[in-house]
Design an enzyme around this catalytic site. Structure first.
Site, short mmCIF file in Angstrom:
data_model
loop_
_atom_site.label_atom_id
_atom_site.label_comp_id
_atom_site.label_asym_id
_atom_site.label_seq_id
_atom_site.Cartn_x
_atom_site.Cartn_y
_atom_site.Cartn_z
N VAL A 11 0.83 -1.21 0.00
CA VAL A 11 0.00 0.00 0.00
C VAL A 11 0.87 1.26 0.00
O VAL A 11 0.63 2.19 -0.78
CB VAL A 11 -0.95 0.00 1.22
CG1 VAL A 11 -1.62 1.35 1.40
CG2 VAL A 11 -2.01 -1.07 1.03
N GLU A 160 -7.83 2.36 2.45
CA GLU A 160 -7.41 2.11 1.07
C GLU A 160 -8.16 0.91 0.50
O GLU A 160 -8.26 -0.12 1.14
CB GLU A 160 -5.89 1.86 1.05
CG GLU A 160 -5.33 1.63 -0.33
CD GLU A 160 -5.79 2.69 -1.32
OE1 GLU A 160 -5.55 3.88 -1.07
OE2 GLU A 160 -6.40 2.33 -2.34
N ASN A 220 -14.58 -5.28 2.75
CA ASN A 220 -13.83 -6.53 2.58
C ASN A 220 -14.64 -7.73 3.05
O ASN A 220 -14.59 -8.81 2.45
CB ASN A 220 -12.50 -6.47 3.34
CG ASN A 220 -11.41 -5.83 2.49
OD1 ASN A 220 -11.67 -5.44 1.36
ND2 ASN A 220 -10.22 -5.72 3.03
N CYS A 272 -5.42 -9.31 3.19
CA CYS A 272 -6.55 -8.49 3.65
C CYS A 272 -7.76 -9.30 4.10
O CYS A 272 -8.12 -9.28 5.28
CB CYS A 272 -6.95 -7.50 2.56
SG CYS A 272 -5.65 -6.30 2.26
N ARG A 340 0.86 -14.04 0.92
CA ARG A 340 0.28 -14.12 2.27
C ARG A 340 -1.07 -14.85 2.20
O ARG A 340 -1.93 -14.51 1.40
CB ARG A 340 0.12 -12.70 2.85
CG ARG A 340 1.49 -12.07 3.14
CD ARG A 340 1.39 -10.66 3.64
NE ARG A 340 1.14 -9.69 2.59
CZ ARG A 340 1.16 -8.37 2.77
NH1 ARG A 340 1.41 -7.86 3.95
NH2 ARG A 340 0.94 -7.55 1.76
N1 LIG Z 1 -2.08 -5.11 0.48
C1 LIG Z 1 -3.28 -4.69 0.13
O1 LIG Z 1 -3.81 -5.04 -0.91
C2 LIG Z 1 -4.03 -3.73 1.02
C3 LIG Z 1 -5.15 -3.05 0.50
C4 LIG Z 1 -5.83 -2.15 1.32
C5 LIG Z 1 -5.41 -1.96 2.63
N2 LIG Z 1 -4.33 -2.66 3.12
C6 LIG Z 1 -3.91 -2.38 4.50
O2 LIG Z 1 -2.80 -1.50 4.45
C7 LIG Z 1 -1.88 -1.81 5.51
C8 LIG Z 1 -0.51 -2.11 4.94
O3 LIG Z 1 -0.61 -3.26 4.14
P1 LIG Z 1 0.57 -3.72 3.17
O4 LIG Z 1 0.06 -4.87 2.40
O5 LIG Z 1 1.12 -2.53 2.44
O6 LIG Z 1 1.67 -4.21 4.24
P2 LIG Z 1 3.18 -4.58 3.97
O7 LIG Z 1 3.54 -5.58 5.00
O8 LIG Z 1 3.39 -4.90 2.52
O9 LIG Z 1 3.97 -3.21 4.25
C9 LIG Z 1 4.15 -2.66 5.50
C10 LIG Z 1 5.49 -1.92 5.55
O10 LIG Z 1 5.61 -1.24 6.80
C11 LIG Z 1 6.95 -1.31 7.21
N3 LIG Z 1 7.05 -1.01 8.64
C12 LIG Z 1 6.75 -1.80 9.71
N4 LIG Z 1 6.98 -1.12 10.85
C13 LIG Z 1 7.41 0.12 10.51
C14 LIG Z 1 7.79 1.27 11.25
N5 LIG Z 1 7.76 1.27 12.56
N6 LIG Z 1 8.20 2.35 10.56
C15 LIG Z 1 8.24 2.35 9.22
N7 LIG Z 1 7.89 1.29 8.47
C16 LIG Z 1 7.48 0.19 9.10
C17 LIG Z 1 7.38 -2.72 6.83
O11 LIG Z 1 8.79 -2.84 6.77
C18 LIG Z 1 6.70 -2.87 5.46
O12 LIG Z 1 7.55 -2.43 4.42
C19 LIG Z 1 -2.51 -2.96 6.29
O13 LIG Z 1 -3.28 -2.44 7.34
C20 LIG Z 1 -3.42 -3.60 5.25
O14 LIG Z 1 -4.50 -4.28 5.85
C21 LIG Z 1 -3.63 -3.52 2.34
#
Ligand SMILES: NC(=O)c1ccc[n+]([C@@H]2O[C@H](COP(=O)([O-])OP(=O)(O)OC[C@H]3O[C@@H](n4cnc5c(N)ncnc54)[C@H](O)[C@@H]3O)[C@@H](O)[C@H]2O)c1
Length: 447
Positions: A11, A160, A220, A272, A340
């Site tokens: 995201v 998102e 979702n 998700c 995942r």
């Molecule tokens: N992946 C999807 O399709 C999607 C869609 C909509 C919403 N979301 C939501 O968005 C959020 C993020 O999802 P994602 O898939 O991008 O996760 P992800 O695991 O791909 O990315 C998360 C990032 O955060 C970083 N991180 C962790 N702790 C940190 C900190 N203290 N400081 C800075 N960076 C840090 C990690 O290193 C990682 O790169 C979640 O809540 C998810 O539910 C995801």
């Protein structure tokens, strides 16, 4: 506008890149040093169609930056997005440790009089915006006591809705943008930021923070419900001699139902749906509500991931030891390298226990699987190599390149002409003419 995005995963990287694409100056912050170093050098860290081109362009044009340093990253930013993980905790609720940890750190950096909008883009339970605000205030007061710190920032919920695989398109042309805030000032800042993305008239829907937080979970959960519902219809079709493809078309042409999300298969996965449905059930119970439908949705999905297993066992007369199986598809859905909660991983686990040797191919997800399970399975260079001497082929992900394979070539490579298709890729009449044994989901078995 100067923007910071904290968390540079699926995201965060899409969000940062797309905001840079509309001319903003964006700094993406992540604690993963290796990731940040790669991104700084122009190496993209996830597979997402169309993203690399935009990422490289904005990097080159000095609108997109990466850092490990939170202070440096949020300095001068008017809007700070939190795109951090919210994984399931032990009890199934969303674990807010990343979000609240960063909120605490932000509290130390926010200065009175320097207005910032802090945006929850992560999927977070109802009430999180309040918790983030409280964490920021508590830490701000502790580290640099100022009287009016609450006036220096607003916390907005901006869930998102992008879909991995089409994330850039979804972000650049969203069906809708949901902005949860009661602050007029934050509403204006967010409205200006999103204006270029909704020029075609798609709505920006303003609401309060709690409603925005619940909107994401409800969306979702409803989509997951559609999938589990169709998977149950598919099970019924097999018992009643009906064809789920026909039923799907028959019901999907009704506008009230819609054509999308009616494809049966071997269950939903990804980062998700599984965790969000579980988290909504959990947060419902915290307010003494038993969300019965969603409990059933989760149960059906758990079973569905191994839907093909009984059929595989039956075909091989319960003797799977040393059988060789080709597995096409590892990612939880096509056009992503995200594994995942991928159904393929559950199949690998179950089949390995039975002594099956698996040779897999996926166009993008093999490195992630190698990192997760190592040499538990073999990895093939292409979809046909995986088929050499295979007793059967299992299809777990509907990548386009699997849809019209060279069946002649498959026949020469495989030991048996046997396909277990978890994604219903092939036409039954075609596959019957080709002489394959073919088991799919909710349709007649061809043998
Ligand atoms: N992946 C999807 O399709 C999607 C869609 C909509 C919403 N979301 C939501 O968005 C959020 C993020 O999802 P994602 O898939 O991008 O996760 P992800 O695991 O791909 O990315 C998360 C990032 O955060 C970083 N991180 C962790 N702790 C940190 C900190 N203290 N400081 C800075 N960076 C840090 C990690 O290193 C990682 O790169 C979640 O809540 C998810 O539910 C995801």
């Amino acid at each position: 506008m100067k923007i910071a995005v904290i968390g540079t995963g699926y995201v965060g990287l899409v969000t940062g890149t797309c905001f840079a694409e509309t001319g903003n100056n964006v700094t993406c912050i992540d604690i993963d040093e290796d990731k940040v170093n790669k991104l700084k050098k122009g190496e993209i860290t996830i597979y997402e169609p169309g993203l690399e081109k935009l990422f490289l362009r904005n990097l080159k044009e000095n609108r997109l930056f990466f850092t490990n340093n939170l202070e440096e990253g949020v300095k001068d930013a008017v809007i700070i997005f939190l795109a951090l993980p919210t994984p399931p905790g032990e009890d199934g609720s969303a674990d807010l440790k990343y979000i609240l940890g960063v909120a605490k750190d932000l509290g130390k950096l926010i200065k009175a009089g320097d207005y910032k909008v802090i945006v929850d883009k992560s999927t977070v339970p109802v009430g999180t915006a309040d918790k983030v605000k409280e964490a920021i205030v508590m830490s701000a007061v502790k580290f640099s006591p100022v009287s009016n710190i609450e006036e220096s920032f607003d916390v907005v919920s901006n869930p998102e809705f992008l879909r991995e695989g089409v994330a850039v398109e979804d972000f650049m042309k969203p069906d809708r943008v949901v902005i949860g805030t009661k602050s007029e000032k934050a509403r204006k800042v967010m409205g200006d930021l999103y204006a270029p993305f909704v020029r075609q008239g798609n709505p920006v829907i303003y609401m309060d923070e709690r409603s925005a937080e619940l909107t994401k979970y409800a969306a979702n959960s409803l989509l997951a419900t559609k999938i589990s519902f169709m998977n149950e219809v598919a099970r019924l079709c097999e018992r009643m001699g009906a064809d789920v493809d026909m039923v799907r078309r028959g019901i999907g042409s009704d506008d009230r139902i819609g054509k999308r999300f009616l494809f049966p298969g071997i269950g939903y996965g990804g980062s998700c749906f599984p965790k969000d449905v579980q988290a909504l059930v959990r947060s419902s119970s915290e307010v003494n509500y038993n969300f019965e439908i969603l409990k059933a949705v989760m149960k059906v999905n758990e079973e569905q991931k191994l839907f093909l297993l009984p059929a595989i066992k039956k075909y091989f007369k319960n003797d799977l030891k040393n059988k060789r199986v080709a597995l096409w598809g590892l990612s939880f859905k096509p056009n992503t390298d995200d594994i995942r909660e991928a159904p393929a991983l559950y199949l690998i686990e179950a089949l390995s226990k039975e002594g099956v040797k698996i040779s897999a191919f996926d166009p993008e997800a093999m490195n992630n699987v190698k990192n997760a399970i190592g040499d538990k399975i073999e990895y093939s260079d292409n979809q046909y190599d995986a088929l050499k001497d295979a007793d059967a082929l299992i299809i777990a992900t509907e990548w386009n390149e699997f849809r019209t394979p060279d069946f002649g070539k498959m026949e020469t490579l495989m030991k048996n002409k046997v396909i277990f298709d978890g994604r219903n890729l092939f036409d039954l009449a075609t596959i019957r003419d080709l002489g394959f044994y073919y088991k799919s989901v909710g349709r007649e078995t061809v043998n």
